[in-house]
Write a protein that holds these residues in place. Structure first.
Motif, PDB file in Angstrom:
ATOM      1  N   ARG A 319      29.766   9.398   4.120  1.00 33.19           N
ATOM      2  CA  ARG A 319      30.283  10.684   3.645  1.00 33.19           C
ATOM      3  C   ARG A 319      29.233  11.528   2.927  1.00 33.19           C
ATOM      4  O   ARG A 319      29.594  12.441   2.178  1.00 33.19           O
ATOM      5  CB  ARG A 319      31.501  10.463   2.735  1.00 33.19           C
ATOM      6  CG  ARG A 319      32.662   9.746   3.406  1.00 33.19           C
ATOM      7  CD  ARG A 319      33.977  10.040   2.713  1.00 33.19           C
ATOM      8  NE  ARG A 319      33.983   9.655   1.331  1.00 33.19           N
ATOM      9  CZ  ARG A 319      34.239   8.429   0.871  1.00 33.19           C
ATOM     10  NH1 ARG A 319      34.478   7.450   1.735  1.00 33.19           N
ATOM     11  NH2 ARG A 319      34.250   8.160  -0.411  1.00 33.19           N
ATOM     12  N   ASN A 320      27.980  11.233   3.155  1.00 33.45           N
ATOM     13  CA  ASN A 320      26.898  12.024   2.562  1.00 33.45           C
ATOM     14  C   ASN A 320      26.969  12.103   1.039  1.00 33.45           C
ATOM     15  O   ASN A 320      26.557  13.093   0.431  1.00 33.45           O
ATOM     16  CB  ASN A 320      26.895  13.449   3.148  1.00 33.45           C
ATOM     17  CG  ASN A 320      26.238  13.515   4.511  1.00 33.45           C
ATOM     18  OD1 ASN A 320      25.371  12.701   4.829  1.00 33.45           O
ATOM     19  ND2 ASN A 320      26.646  14.461   5.335  1.00 33.45           N
ATOM     20  N   ILE A 321      27.504  11.068   0.397  1.00 25.60           N
ATOM     21  CA  ILE A 321      27.538  11.017  -1.062  1.00 25.60           C
ATOM     22  C   ILE A 321      26.128  10.700  -1.569  1.00 25.60           C
ATOM     23  O   ILE A 321      25.481   9.779  -1.087  1.00 25.60           O
ATOM     24  CB  ILE A 321      28.537   9.947  -1.553  1.00 25.60           C
ATOM     25  CG1 ILE A 321      29.972  10.337  -1.170  1.00 25.60           C
ATOM     26  CG2 ILE A 321      28.414   9.741  -3.059  1.00 25.60           C
ATOM     27  CD1 ILE A 321      30.483  11.604  -1.832  1.00 25.60           C
ATOM     28  N   ARG A 322      25.671  11.466  -2.552  1.00 27.86           N
ATOM     29  CA  ARG A 322      24.353  11.212  -3.127  1.00 27.86           C
ATOM     30  C   ARG A 322      24.424  10.957  -4.630  1.00 27.86           C
ATOM     31  O   ARG A 322      23.394  10.705  -5.255  1.00 27.86           O
ATOM     32  CB  ARG A 322      23.415  12.394  -2.842  1.00 27.86           C
ATOM     33  CG  ARG A 322      23.097  12.583  -1.365  1.00 27.86           C
ATOM     34  CD  ARG A 322      22.372  11.380  -0.807  1.00 27.86           C
ATOM     35  NE  ARG A 322      22.079  11.516   0.613  1.00 27.86           N
ATOM     36  CZ  ARG A 322      22.830  11.054   1.587  1.00 27.86           C
ATOM     37  NH1 ARG A 322      23.957  10.403   1.284  1.00 27.86           N
ATOM     38  NH2 ARG A 322      22.510  11.187   2.848  1.00 27.86           N
ATOM     39  N   MET A 323      25.610  11.037  -5.209  1.00 25.51           N
ATOM     40  CA  MET A 323      25.787  10.703  -6.617  1.00 25.51           C
ATOM     41  C   MET A 323      27.078   9.911  -6.757  1.00 25.51           C
ATOM     42  O   MET A 323      28.139  10.351  -6.315  1.00 25.51           O
ATOM     43  CB  MET A 323      25.829  11.960  -7.498  1.00 25.51           C
ATOM     44  CG  MET A 323      25.938  11.666  -8.983  1.00 25.51           C
ATOM     45  SD  MET A 323      25.917  13.176 -10.006  1.00 25.51           S
ATOM     46  CE  MET A 323      24.170  13.612  -9.909  1.00 25.51           C
ATOM     47  N   VAL A 324      26.976   8.719  -7.353  1.00 22.28           N
ATOM     48  CA  VAL A 324      28.138   7.865  -7.588  1.00 22.28           C
ATOM     49  C   VAL A 324      28.403   7.849  -9.085  1.00 22.28           C
ATOM     50  O   VAL A 324      27.541   7.418  -9.869  1.00 22.28           O
ATOM     51  CB  VAL A 324      27.898   6.438  -7.064  1.00 22.28           C
ATOM     52  CG1 VAL A 324      29.102   5.558  -7.373  1.00 22.28           C
ATOM     53  CG2 VAL A 324      27.627   6.460  -5.558  1.00 22.28           C
ATOM     54  N   PHE A 325      29.580   8.328  -9.469  1.00 29.06           N
ATOM     55  CA  PHE A 325      29.925   8.470 -10.888  1.00 29.06           C
ATOM     56  C   PHE A 325      30.884   7.348 -11.264  1.00 29.06           C
ATOM     57  O   PHE A 325      31.988   7.246 -10.738  1.00 29.06           O
ATOM     58  CB  PHE A 325      30.584   9.828 -11.125  1.00 29.06           C
ATOM     59  CG  PHE A 325      30.680  10.218 -12.572  1.00 29.06           C
ATOM     60  CD1 PHE A 325      29.660  10.938 -13.172  1.00 29.06           C
ATOM     61  CD2 PHE A 325      31.777   9.871 -13.334  1.00 29.06           C
ATOM     62  CE1 PHE A 325      29.733  11.306 -14.505  1.00 29.06           C
ATOM     63  CE2 PHE A 325      31.864  10.234 -14.670  1.00 29.06           C
ATOM     64  CZ  PHE A 325      30.834  10.944 -15.253  1.00 29.06           C
ATOM     65  N   LEU A 326      30.441   6.495 -12.199  1.00 25.82           N
ATOM     66  CA  LEU A 326      31.185   5.295 -12.560  1.00 25.82           C
ATOM     67  C   LEU A 326      31.905   5.476 -13.890  1.00 25.82           C
ATOM     68  O   LEU A 326      31.298   5.867 -14.885  1.00 25.82           O
ATOM     69  CB  LEU A 326      30.228   4.103 -12.649  1.00 25.82           C
ATOM     70  CG  LEU A 326      29.402   3.824 -11.388  1.00 25.82           C
ATOM     71  CD1 LEU A 326      28.305   2.830 -11.689  1.00 25.82           C
ATOM     72  CD2 LEU A 326      30.279   3.326 -10.248  1.00 25.82           C
TER      73      LEU A 326
END
Length: 683
Positions: A319-326
């Motif tokens: 899905r072209n995610i480039r930032m994963v926010f936890l």
């Protein structure tokens, strides 16, 4: 006049396929630029919510030691960034930088007699350094709100009195805490800042804030709340233009949070004004972390950790995610009689056994500060637009001509004029309208041609049913791919990659090709006249209704409802199917669509095989349109890289053929067994 129109119409019908193919070939350079854009940003940033860490630490016996320990653990797990919010008195209190009291608590603390008509906020700074950095920040914030502040102290510890009730004062946003920013920078973390629209937008103050954040290496802003800084319901363009100018000045971009119920107000405008310096962000929410804190057996916990890792890998890769926010939060566990948190399980999902980060790196990505896609353009694009327009209109005209060949020229001319007019009115409507038309036309034509080859007796000339079936599924899928090319080039814009704009009409794409091919099969697949077609339709409509028909209609309606309920992002899958999906994803790397390789493609393949002997097997081929429209729909998910979509449909076709061969084997066993044993039963 009529004779001239007829001759031109006949000439156009012969040329339509050539116009479609020329348009497609001219589009291929633009398909490559799309691929270049998709592969221009390979860094993935893992960000943890620092405020959540403070919430968890606040319930520990040694909060500051806990924070220090977890920051080290986060570094080891691969989390390289921390998200810092606009500071509040409540957050400064959690950070142990201040203590805060209301008037009654201050009276009890100082053991003095308070004023009965006072309900203020009293704060004490933890040390001289905290006072030096935080007192100007707090005084300015409340001065802007026209709230009076004055010095206060207790036992030689400096503080302030804020003439506002504590519950309200603790919520007021101010600039991010400079002490926390310095500490995190010293620890080697990148800093991502969350800014809200809860404060009045003052350009020179925003300039000073962004300059200050720039000194800490801040590169990305995540909007906190439902609107971007500077947005107002009235005239917001001037503020957003200024905000975009400031972001550009300090080299800062935005993060677009995926799957929000409502888009953040003003975000698209701000994104456009910053030349789409935007990365897509996937949130691992607090409620997701709760699943890792339940009272589970070791095996169950490992399964959930694995599921979390799978989810993050899929987000980045597909899905072209480039930032994963936890996110994470503490939880009171009655079963364990303790306060628990999901941090260790979360670290395991990132860098434990089969963790997300090693798998993401294996897929060709690196961890680091997220970067926006570099939009690639081709000098051929302006020339190609003409051929794309003509080709897509030709494809739509071609579909209509299989039903009403006499109107092909009229439809073609109206289509060209209408498309040009629509482009003048709205470029977005033009692109989406033609893309939807091409997406519907290509799979419809593909299956209609396969059906016609059976109806016209071409299938019966083949000796090998398997060879005929292989030819049909390959040819049909290739024709459907023509629609894919047109969808890609018509919607080849960064706004679709970032899902700032969405391809509308997916519901029509899932229904119309089925209806179109069904009508074609029932009424238009033979060479009968329009009068005969009308009589056939009347015969169908006037037929006596039987109970079996009602049962079949009921089954069809139920199947249709289930089919539609499974389409789009809102579709829900049962637990066993989720497990099967996870197995396919982890085994193959890219999961083929179940409806393609276990249902539509195999039935189409079986129908084509049987059609060399039984013409009515063509009704099985009708079901194949679901698989063909799914091919186009896979590429209509424009936030998914083309390479992934290509692998997905290839797996779908290959495994669909294999399952189809199994179905053929079962069919042959059943038929031969019936032929062998049925006469004995009759005797």
């Amino acid at each position: 006049m009529i004779q001239r129109y007829t001759s031109w119409n006949k000439l156009l019908r012969k040329a339509l396929w050539w116009l479609v193919i020329i348009g497609m070939l001219c589009s291929l350079p633009l398909v490559y630029t799309r691929y270049e854009t998709e592969t221009s940003a390979k860094q993935v940033e893992f960000v943890f919510d620092y405020r959540d860490l403070l919430d968890i630490a606040d319930l520990q016996t040694s909060p500051q030691d806990f924070v220090k320990k977890q920051l080290v653990a986060m570094k080891e797990a691969g989390i390289g960034s921390l998200a810092v919010y606009e500071a509040t008195l409540s957050e400064l209190r959690q950070s142990r930088l201040i203590e805060m009291y209301n008037s009654r608590e201050a009276v009890a603390l100082t053991q003095t007699i308070g004023l009965p008509n006072e309900n203020f906020t009293y704060i004490l700074f933890s040390d001289a350094q905290a006072r030096l950095q935080l007192q100007p920040l707090i005084e300015k914030t409340f001065a802007d709100l026209q709230v009076r502040t004055r010095p206060w102290s207790f036992k030689n510890q400096a503080g302030l009195i804020i003439e506002m009730i504590m519950d309200e004062a603790s919520l007021k946003p101010m600039d991010p805490d400079p002490i926390t920013l310095s500490m995190l920078k010293e620890q080697g973390f990148q800093i991502v800042v969350r800014l809200s629209n809860r404060r009045a937008f003052v350009p020179n103050q925003m300039d000073a804030l962004l300059k200050h954040l720039y000194s800490f290496g801040v590169k990305k802003i995540i909007v906190d709340g439902d609107s971007v800084p500077g947005y107002t319901e009235e005239d917001t363009s001037e503020n957003l233009d200024k905000m975009a100018e400031l972001l550009h000045k300090y080299g800062m971009g935005l993060a677009a949070i995926e799957m929000l119920k409502q888009p953040q107000k003003g975000f698209n405008t701000l994104a456009k004004e910053t030349n789409f310096d935007v990365v897509r962000l996937h949130s691992y929410m607090e409620r997701d972390g709760e699943k890792l804190m339940e009272n589970l057996k070791k095996e169950e916990l490992e399964q959930r950790i694995q599921a979390a890792a799978d989810r993050l890998v899929l987000a980045v890769k597909d899905r072209n995610i480039r930032m994963v926010f936890l996110n994470a939060k503490p939880l009171k566990s009655l079963d364990r009689a303790a306060i628990v948190n999901p941090l260790n399980a979360l670290y395991a999902s990132l860098n434990g056994k089969d963790g997300a980060i090693p798998r993401i790196e294996k897929a060709g990505f690196t961890t680091g500060q997220a970067e926006a896609f570099l939009v690639k353009e081709s000098s051929w694009q302006k020339v190609a637009r003409f051929f794309i327009l003509v080709g897509s209109v030709s494809l739509i005209t071609l579909l209509i001509s299989y039903f009403f060949p006499q109107v092909a020229l009229l439809v073609f001319v109206i289509g060209l004029v209408g498309a040009v007019g629509l482009h003048t009115l709205s470029g977005s409507l033009y692109a989406q309208g033609l893309a939807l038309g091409a997406a519907i036309s290509a799979p419809s034509i593909a299956v209609m041609l396969a059906i016609r080859s059976v109806i016209q007796g071409k299938a019966a000339r083949w000796r090998s049913g398997i060879a005929f079936a292989l030819l049909q599924i390959i040819k049909t899928s290739a024709i459907s791919m023509i629609g894919v090319v047109y969808v890609i080039v018509l919607l080849n814009q960064i706004t679709y990659f970032l899902v700032l704009e969405q391809f509308r009409g997916v519901g029509l794409l899932h229904l119309l090709p089925i209806a179109i091919v069904a009508i074609y099969l029932l009424l238009f697949s033979d060479d009968s006249t329009y009068t005969q077609k009308l009589q056939k339709l009347k015969a169908i409509l006037s037929s006596n209704i039987r109970v079996l028909w009602l049962v079949l209609v009921g089954i069809a309606v139920a199947a249709g409802y289930y089919y539609l309920s499974r389409t789009g992002n809102e579709g829900q899958a049962p637990a066993f199917e989720k497990l099967f999906r996870s197995f396919l994803e982890n085994t193959l790397g890219v999961r083929p669509r179940i409806k393609e390789f276990l249902f539509a493609h195999p039935l189409f393949f079986l129908g084509a095989y049987l059609s060399i002997r039984y013409k009515h097997a063509v009704y099985l081929m009708l079901i194949g349109v679901i698989g063909q429209l799914s091919i186009v729909d896979t590429f209509a998910h424009l936030h998914t890289p083309m390479a992934i979509s290509g692998i997905r449909i290839s797996y779908g076709i290959i495994f669909g053929i294999i399952v189809g061969l199994v179905m053929i084997a079962v069919w042959e066993i059943v038929v031969r067994s019936w032929k062998r044993w049925a006469p004995q039963f009759k005797g």
